[in-house]
Structure formats: structure tokens, C-alpha cells
Design a protein around this motif. Structure first.
Motif, PDB file in Angstrom:
ATOM      1  N   PHE A  38     -11.416   0.393  -7.001  1.00  0.00           N
ATOM      2  CA  PHE A  38     -13.044   0.517  -7.176  1.00  0.00           C
ATOM      3  C   PHE A  38     -13.548   0.203  -5.975  1.00  0.00           C
ATOM      4  O   PHE A  38     -15.103   1.104  -5.924  1.00  0.00           O
ATOM      5  CB  PHE A  38     -13.336  -1.296  -7.781  1.00  0.00           C
ATOM      6  N   PHE A  39     -12.872   0.138  -5.149  1.00  0.00           N
ATOM      7  CA  PHE A  39     -13.371  -0.811  -3.600  1.00  0.00           C
ATOM      8  C   PHE A  39     -14.107  -0.081  -2.627  1.00  0.00           C
ATOM      9  O   PHE A  39     -14.590   0.356  -2.716  1.00  0.00           O
ATOM     10  CB  PHE A  39     -13.165  -1.738  -2.673  1.00  0.00           C
ATOM     11  N   PRO A  40     -12.472   1.129  -3.072  1.00  0.00           N
ATOM     12  CA  PRO A  40     -13.054   2.739  -2.050  1.00  0.00           C
ATOM     13  C   PRO A  40     -13.985   3.498  -2.679  1.00  0.00           C
ATOM     14  O   PRO A  40     -14.927   4.458  -2.100  1.00  0.00           O
ATOM     15  CB  PRO A  40     -11.447   3.295  -2.318  1.00  0.00           C
ATOM     16  N   ILE A  41     -14.181   3.739  -4.270  1.00  0.00           N
ATOM     17  CA  ILE A  41     -14.886   4.722  -4.908  1.00  0.00           C
ATOM     18  C   ILE A  41     -16.562   4.132  -4.707  1.00  0.00           C
ATOM     19  O   ILE A  41     -16.949   4.945  -4.369  1.00  0.00           O
ATOM     20  CB  ILE A  41     -14.274   4.555  -6.569  1.00  0.00           C
ATOM     21  N   LEU A  42     -16.702   2.429  -4.557  1.00  0.00           N
ATOM     22  CA  LEU A  42     -17.821   2.391  -4.270  1.00  0.00           C
ATOM     23  C   LEU A  42     -17.867   2.551  -2.750  1.00  0.00           C
ATOM     24  O   LEU A  42     -19.778   3.710  -3.339  1.00  0.00           O
ATOM     25  CB  LEU A  42     -17.306   0.699  -4.797  1.00  0.00           C
ATOM     26  N   PHE A  43     -17.454   3.031  -1.924  1.00  0.00           N
ATOM     27  CA  PHE A  43     -17.945   3.041  -0.597  1.00  0.00           C
ATOM     28  C   PHE A  43     -18.188   4.279  -0.408  1.00  0.00           C
ATOM     29  O   PHE A  43     -18.818   4.278   0.479  1.00  0.00           O
ATOM     30  CB  PHE A  43     -16.657   2.498   0.826  1.00  0.00           C
ATOM     31  N   ASP A  44     -17.474   4.767  -1.419  1.00  0.00           N
ATOM     32  CA  ASP A  44     -17.240   6.621  -1.379  1.00  0.00           C
ATOM     33  C   ASP A  44     -19.160   7.080  -1.746  1.00  0.00           C
ATOM     34  O   ASP A  44     -19.786   8.275  -0.971  1.00  0.00           O
ATOM     35  CB  ASP A  44     -16.748   7.420  -1.970  1.00  0.00           C
ATOM     36  N   MET A  88     -14.727   3.592   2.678  1.00  0.00           N
ATOM     37  CA  MET A  88     -15.092   2.473   3.618  1.00  0.00           C
ATOM     38  C   MET A  88     -15.623   2.425   5.291  1.00  0.00           C
ATOM     39  O   MET A  88     -16.367   2.149   5.403  1.00  0.00           O
ATOM     40  CB  MET A  88     -14.588   1.635   3.301  1.00  0.00           C
ATOM     41  N   MET A  89     -14.827   3.578   5.734  1.00  0.00           N
ATOM     42  CA  MET A  89     -15.083   3.054   7.500  1.00  0.00           C
ATOM     43  C   MET A  89     -16.299   4.255   7.435  1.00  0.00           C
ATOM     44  O   MET A  89     -17.089   3.936   8.453  1.00  0.00           O
ATOM     45  CB  MET A  89     -13.872   4.146   7.665  1.00  0.00           C
ATOM     46  N   LEU A  90     -16.319   5.519   7.286  1.00  0.00           N
ATOM     47  CA  LEU A  90     -17.406   5.903   7.047  1.00  0.00           C
ATOM     48  C   LEU A  90     -18.762   5.345   6.883  1.00  0.00           C
ATOM     49  O   LEU A  90     -19.805   5.244   7.580  1.00  0.00           O
ATOM     50  CB  LEU A  90     -17.413   7.555   6.139  1.00  0.00           C
ATOM     51  N   CYS A  91     -18.957   4.644   5.713  1.00  0.00           N
ATOM     52  CA  CYS A  91     -20.122   3.702   5.376  1.00  0.00           C
ATOM     53  C   CYS A  91     -20.488   3.148   6.701  1.00  0.00           C
ATOM     54  O   CYS A  91     -21.563   2.186   6.738  1.00  0.00           O
ATOM     55  CB  CYS A  91     -19.609   3.221   4.145  1.00  0.00           C
ATOM     56  N   LEU A  92     -19.436   2.200   6.721  1.00  0.00           N
ATOM     57  CA  LEU A  92     -19.845   0.806   7.021  1.00  0.00           C
ATOM     58  C   LEU A  92     -19.547   1.239   8.429  1.00  0.00           C
ATOM     59  O   LEU A  92     -21.334   1.137   9.534  1.00  0.00           O
ATOM     60  CB  LEU A  92     -18.143   0.101   7.509  1.00  0.00           C
ATOM     61  N   LEU A  93     -19.332   2.759   9.447  1.00  0.00           N
ATOM     62  CA  LEU A  93     -19.349   3.364  10.450  1.00  0.00           C
ATOM     63  C   LEU A  93     -21.031   3.590  11.108  1.00  0.00           C
ATOM     64  O   LEU A  93     -21.480   3.724  11.790  1.00  0.00           O
ATOM     65  CB  LEU A  93     -18.557   4.199  10.877  1.00  0.00           C
ATOM     66  N   LEU A  94     -22.149   4.442  10.066  1.00  0.00           N
ATOM     67  CA  LEU A  94     -22.943   5.155  10.403  1.00  0.00           C
ATOM     68  C   LEU A  94     -23.884   4.018   9.886  1.00  0.00           C
ATOM     69  O   LEU A  94     -24.505   3.941  10.560  1.00  0.00           O
ATOM     70  CB  LEU A  94     -23.046   5.687   8.551  1.00  0.00           C
ATOM     71  N   LEU A  95     -23.856   2.659   9.118  1.00  0.00           N
ATOM     72  CA  LEU A  95     -24.109   0.977   9.595  1.00  0.00           C
ATOM     73  C   LEU A  95     -23.948   0.667  10.878  1.00  0.00           C
ATOM     74  O   LEU A  95     -25.503   0.577  10.720  1.00  0.00           O
ATOM     75  CB  LEU A  95     -23.728   0.493   8.062  1.00  0.00           C
ATOM     76  N   ALA A  96     -22.604   0.620  11.567  1.00  0.00           N
ATOM     77  CA  ALA A  96     -23.174   0.734  12.226  1.00  0.00           C
ATOM     78  C   ALA A  96     -23.365   1.314  13.000  1.00  0.00           C
ATOM     79  O   ALA A  96     -24.221   0.697  14.385  1.00  0.00           O
ATOM     80  CB  ALA A  96     -21.802   0.110  13.086  1.00  0.00           C
ATOM     81  N   VAL A 114     -15.645  -5.238  12.578  1.00  0.00           N
ATOM     82  CA  VAL A 114     -15.312  -4.452  10.937  1.00  0.00           C
ATOM     83  C   VAL A 114     -14.978  -3.433  10.199  1.00  0.00           C
ATOM     84  O   VAL A 114     -14.142  -3.234   9.566  1.00  0.00           O
ATOM     85  CB  VAL A 114     -17.180  -5.386  10.356  1.00  0.00           C
ATOM     86  N   THR A 115     -15.847  -2.463  11.331  1.00  0.00           N
ATOM     87  CA  THR A 115     -15.185  -0.983  10.664  1.00  0.00           C
ATOM     88  C   THR A 115     -13.891  -0.576  10.924  1.00  0.00           C
ATOM     89  O   THR A 115     -13.246  -0.400  10.277  1.00  0.00           O
ATOM     90  CB  THR A 115     -15.890  -0.046  10.935  1.00  0.00           C
ATOM     91  N   ALA A 116     -13.697  -1.134  12.318  1.00  0.00           N
ATOM     92  CA  ALA A 116     -12.400  -0.850  12.728  1.00  0.00           C
ATOM     93  C   ALA A 116     -11.039  -2.021  12.277  1.00  0.00           C
ATOM     94  O   ALA A 116     -10.522  -1.609  11.427  1.00  0.00           O
ATOM     95  CB  ALA A 116     -12.716  -0.943  14.276  1.00  0.00           C
ATOM     96  N   LEU A 117     -11.771  -3.082  11.850  1.00  0.00           N
ATOM     97  CA  LEU A 117     -10.724  -3.994  10.616  1.00  0.00           C
ATOM     98  C   LEU A 117     -10.506  -3.484   9.848  1.00  0.00           C
ATOM     99  O   LEU A 117      -9.668  -3.959   9.046  1.00  0.00           O
ATOM    100  CB  LEU A 117     -11.024  -5.029  10.626  1.00  0.00           C
ATOM    101  N   THR A 118     -11.234  -2.037   9.415  1.00  0.00           N
ATOM    102  CA  THR A 118     -11.197  -1.587   7.395  1.00  0.00           C
ATOM    103  C   THR A 118      -9.641  -0.918   7.879  1.00  0.00           C
ATOM    104  O   THR A 118      -9.037  -0.514   7.028  1.00  0.00           O
ATOM    105  CB  THR A 118     -12.487  -1.417   7.071  1.00  0.00           C
ATOM    106  N   LYS A 119     -10.255   0.209   8.899  1.00  0.00           N
ATOM    107  CA  LYS A 119      -9.915   0.798   8.918  1.00  0.00           C
ATOM    108  C   LYS A 119      -9.407   1.847  10.683  1.00  0.00           C
ATOM    109  O   LYS A 119      -9.943   2.118  11.422  1.00  0.00           O
ATOM    110  CB  LYS A 119     -10.220   2.728   8.788  1.00  0.00           C
ATOM    111  N   MET A 120      -7.857   1.408  11.455  1.00  0.00           N
ATOM    112  CA  MET A 120      -8.439   1.451  12.549  1.00  0.00           C
ATOM    113  C   MET A 120      -8.796   3.364  13.453  1.00  0.00           C
ATOM    114  O   MET A 120      -8.812   3.101  14.365  1.00  0.00           O
ATOM    115  CB  MET A 120      -6.668   1.095  12.728  1.00  0.00           C
ATOM    116  N   GLN A 121      -8.737   4.316  12.679  1.00  0.00           N
ATOM    117  CA  GLN A 121      -9.882   4.844  12.981  1.00  0.00           C
ATOM    118  C   GLN A 121     -10.112   4.908  13.241  1.00  0.00           C
ATOM    119  O   GLN A 121     -10.676   6.444  14.484  1.00  0.00           O
ATOM    120  CB  GLN A 121      -9.189   6.126  12.045  1.00  0.00           C
ATOM    121  N   ALA A 122     -11.040   3.653  12.855  1.00  0.00           N
ATOM    122  CA  ALA A 122     -12.627   4.210  13.805  1.00  0.00           C
ATOM    123  C   ALA A 122     -12.721   3.788  14.996  1.00  0.00           C
ATOM    124  O   ALA A 122     -13.600   4.210  15.717  1.00  0.00           O
ATOM    125  CB  ALA A 122     -13.512   2.881  12.827  1.00  0.00           C
ATOM    126  N   LEU A 123     -11.588   3.312  15.140  1.00  0.00           N
ATOM    127  CA  LEU A 123     -11.570   3.869  17.474  1.00  0.00           C
ATOM    128  C   LEU A 123     -11.701   4.483  17.798  1.00  0.00           C
ATOM    129  O   LEU A 123     -12.032   4.500  19.485  1.00  0.00           O
ATOM    130  CB  LEU A 123     -10.199   2.804  17.363  1.00  0.00           C
TER     131      LEU A 123
END
Length: 168
Positions: A38-44, A88-96, A114-123
Motif C-alpha cells: 500500500f505505502f509504496p503504491i500510494l507514494f508512487d 517514496m524517495m522520489l515524492c519526498l525528494l521532490l517535496l524537499a 527524512v528522505t534519506a532515512l527512507t532510502k539511502m540513495q537519496a544521499l
């Protein structure tokens, strides 16, 4: 258990676990899978919406195209259906980045953490964020944003580090 995944997604899995405890989802395989994905699909879906909102500043057609390219991209569909957190990472990264650009550098930096704490590739976007902070804001605000992001990261990891002290 040792912490082997960034902690923010574990919060979402905790919510799913509570749903399993409260509802008989495990008895129904379709709902079982939907709850896990659910959450991955919602964030997509939210990422597609963010792309639309950000890109429509150029033109309405650009917004629709950007959203459609993400929403209909086979790799993003496969990833979220598999339960991966790239959306999730993309959505939060765009918002940041939106917040940093909208003169909210500290909040944007915290959300970046928080984005990096969701998926480390955000770093990988850290140098880009730092350049945008320096370009768009005074040095004092940029450094406050960096400190806020670091504090957020430390605050999020400390409970997990303490809790996994003896784990292997």
C-alpha cells in the motif's frame, strides 16, 4: 535485531503490522499483499502528482507529461508492486527541493533527511541540495538547514542504534 534498513520505512511497516494485528488480513491473500504494498503504491501516485504540480509551472502539458511518464513507467510500476520504496524517495525528494526553493530551507532540509532515512540513495542528492541551499539562501540559513538535516538523521537513528546494541 540489527538495523539493516533506513528507519523511516520501518514506521510504515509498523503500521502495516498493527493492521495485521487488528484485522484478519492474513486470511485473505489479496488483502495481505495490498497491505504490504500500500505505502509504496500510494507514494508512487503522490510522486506522479508532485511531478505534475512542479512541472506545470512550465506548462500544463509538461506537467501532464511528467506525471504520465512516472505513473506509466514500467519500472516504477514494477518496483512499487514489488514493495520497493523508490516512489517514496522520489515524492519526498521532490517535496524537499520544492520547500528549499519556496524559501523554506530548514523544513526542506529536514524533509531531505527524512528522505534519506527512507532510502539511502537519496544521499546522492546531498551535493545538489547543498548547492541549491547556498545559491538560493544566505549562508546562515543554508548552514541551519544542514544542521537541521544532520540533527534529524541522528535523532532518527539513535533509538535503533540503542535498541540493536547487542544484536549481530
Amino acid at each position: 535485531y540489527a538495523l539493516d534498513y533506513p528507519p523511516v520505512y520501518l514506521v510504515f511497516l509498523f503500521i502495516v503490522g498493527k493492521l495485521y494485528g487488528a484485522l484478519p488480513l492474513a486470511d485473505y491473500k489479496m488483502f495481505d499483499m495490498l497491505a504490504m504494498k500500500f505505502f509504496p503504491i500510494l507514494f508512487d501516485v503522490l510522486a506522479a502528482g508532485m511531478l505534475y504540480l512542479l512541472c506545470r509551472k512550465k506548462s500544463e502539458g509538461m506537467g501532464v507529461l511528467a506525471a504520465a511518464l512516472w505513473a506509466l513507467n514500467p519500472s516504477s510500476i514494477f518496483n512499487s508492486a514489488w514493495g520497493q520504496t523508490d516512489g517514496m524517495m522520489l515524492c519526498l525528494l521532490l517535496l524537499a527541493f520544492y520547500l528549499v526553493d519556496a524559501d523554506r530551507p530548514i523544513l526542506g532540509s529536514v524533509l531531505f533527511a527524512v528522505t534519506a532515512l527512507t532510502k539511502m540513495q537519496a544521499l546522492y542528492f546531498t551535493p545538489v541540495l547543498f548547492v541549491v541551499l547556498l545559491y538560493r539562501h544566505k549562508l546562515e540559513k543554508a548552514l541551519l538547514g544542514v544542521l537541521a538535516a544532520l540533527a534529524t538523521g541522528v535523532a532518527a537513528f539513535v533509538p535503533f542504534i540503542i535498541g540493536s546494541a547487542g544484536a549481530r
